[in-house]
Design a protein around this motif. Sequence first.
Motif, short mmCIF file in Angstrom:
data_model
loop_
_atom_site.label_atom_id
_atom_site.label_comp_id
_atom_site.label_asym_id
_atom_site.label_seq_id
_atom_site.Cartn_x
_atom_site.Cartn_y
_atom_site.Cartn_z
N UNK A 1 0.86 -1.18 0.00
CA UNK A 1 0.00 0.00 0.00
C UNK A 1 0.90 1.23 0.00
N UNK A 2 0.73 2.14 -0.96
CA UNK A 2 1.63 3.29 -1.07
C UNK A 2 1.44 4.30 0.06
N UNK A 3 2.47 5.09 0.28
CA UNK A 3 2.42 6.11 1.33
C UNK A 3 1.30 7.11 1.08
N UNK A 4 0.93 7.32 -0.19
CA UNK A 4 -0.13 8.26 -0.52
C UNK A 4 -1.47 7.84 0.06
N UNK A 5 -1.69 6.53 0.12
CA UNK A 5 -2.91 5.99 0.75
C UNK A 5 -2.94 6.44 2.22
N UNK A 6 -1.85 6.19 2.91
CA UNK A 6 -1.78 6.51 4.34
C UNK A 6 -1.92 8.00 4.59
N UNK A 7 -1.30 8.81 3.75
CA UNK A 7 -1.41 10.26 3.93
C UNK A 7 -2.85 10.73 3.75
N UNK A 8 -3.56 10.13 2.79
CA UNK A 8 -4.96 10.52 2.60
C UNK A 8 -5.80 10.11 3.81
N UNK A 9 -5.58 8.89 4.31
CA UNK A 9 -6.33 8.42 5.48
C UNK A 9 -6.08 9.35 6.67
N UNK B 1 -7.41 10.87 -4.08
CA UNK B 1 -8.56 11.66 -3.62
C UNK B 1 -9.61 10.78 -2.94
N UNK B 2 -9.32 9.50 -2.78
CA UNK B 2 -10.25 8.62 -2.09
C UNK B 2 -9.71 7.21 -1.97
N UNK B 3 -10.15 6.48 -0.94
CA UNK B 3 -9.74 5.09 -0.74
C UNK B 3 -10.91 4.28 -0.19
N UNK B 4 -10.89 2.99 -0.47
CA UNK B 4 -11.90 2.09 0.05
C UNK B 4 -11.28 0.69 0.17
N UNK B 5 -10.92 0.26 1.38
CA UNK B 5 -10.34 -1.08 1.56
C UNK B 5 -11.42 -2.15 1.63
N UNK B 6 -11.14 -3.30 1.08
CA UNK B 6 -12.06 -4.43 1.15
C UNK B 6 -11.27 -5.72 1.03
N UNK B 7 -11.91 -6.82 1.36
CA UNK B 7 -11.29 -8.15 1.24
C UNK B 7 -12.29 -9.13 0.63
N UNK C 1 -16.90 0.01 11.12
CA UNK C 1 -17.03 1.28 10.41
C UNK C 1 -15.91 1.32 9.38
N UNK C 2 -16.24 1.18 8.11
CA UNK C 2 -15.21 1.23 7.08
C UNK C 2 -15.81 1.55 5.72
N UNK C 3 -16.46 2.70 5.63
CA UNK C 3 -17.05 3.13 4.38
C UNK C 3 -16.03 3.79 3.48
N UNK C 4 -16.44 4.20 2.28
CA UNK C 4 -15.51 4.86 1.35
C UNK C 4 -15.11 6.24 1.85
N UNK C 5 -13.83 6.57 1.68
CA UNK C 5 -13.34 7.91 1.98
C UNK C 5 -13.10 8.63 0.66
N UNK C 6 -13.53 9.87 0.59
CA UNK C 6 -13.34 10.61 -0.65
C UNK C 6 -13.49 12.10 -0.45
N UNK C 7 -12.89 12.88 -1.35
CA UNK C 7 -12.96 14.33 -1.25
C UNK C 7 -14.38 14.85 -1.38
#
Length: 357
Positions: free
Chosen positions: A19-27, A66-72, A91-97
């Motif tokens: 998972x790139x650092x950009x994901x973590x920075x957005x979270x 500008x958004x992330x959504x983890x799933x398995x 609680x794990x819905x989509x995150x987005x601008x």
Amino acid sequence: MSAAETQLQIRKLTDPNQIPAEWSRFVESDQSATVFHTAGWQRVIARSYGYQFCGLMALDGKENVVGVLPAFRISSVLTGRRLVSSPFSYICGPLGENDNVRSALLRALVAEAQSSGASYLELKSLSNLPALESLIESRHYTTFHVDLAADEETILANTHKSQIQRGIKKAQKEGVEIAVHNDEQGISEFHRLNLTTCRAHGIPAQPKKFHTQVLTELGNSGQAEYLLARYQGKAIAGIVVFTHGDTAIYMYGASDPDYLQQRPNHLLLWEAIVAAKRRGLRTFDLGRVSPDNTGLREFKERWGAKALPLHYYYWPQVKGVGSVDRNSLKYKLSTFIFSKLPIAVTGNFTWLYKHLG
């Protein structure tokens, strides 16, 4: 469709170790993010249960996240094939601008569920998600938040006097001691207690390796704490608290039934709330409750917590482990049988837990 929407692209990630650092920075920048959106939690789940990661990352025309959504993806011979955001979280819905980004992530996840042959998709959110025809909403669960804005005296005064305040005082008078044990001993003690508690509830406990991964990925970064209550030197109860942003979450609790009269659970939870308050956090989340679990609901209400509905979304219909009616004959029979097995037997069945994701 706007120019911004046409430039939006959704990238799928399949390896939580990359998972790139950009994901973590957005979270970190999104105020609605939870610990369940973090890269660390994705690694905990993948390494503990072997599920296939399906992380969706929204990028704008300049390749900015500008958004992330983890799933398995979960494939179980016992509970079927499904896509979940995210297993063992609530609680794990989509995150987005904005809603356009969140809608794009939702559409992409539904498409992923369809193409992968999943029998259903489950999303979990604290707030309403953008309308999408293919998703069906369920408000089966509720969570409870304690507001930490007031001073400690006021927070305590808002709790139930006879049920909570007296329980805290009794534990203190009995000499129960609370301490953080983010180490192998803490994990072992909590696991021992958890086997007993889960057996009493008629469900399998998490495997010990799950807690080892939690300590590695979240404990070492200050996002998870294992608190144990000791009485006369013996660990008699424990809780696990997750932290992200300005919120602490009461995730797991376990106790020795022979020592409930010492009220260790009351003191454990109070000390966790006080610690969160002193760290400058704004909310203590007591965790989700189903409407048919009236005893647990009343316990959380007595902490002066505010009830908030959780918004769960399903495709193509409400289905799965999270939607099971606790009052159904099938549920009651299976939990009754499991609760009557010897602890030596149930301790060997923690592998069953992965089928509940």
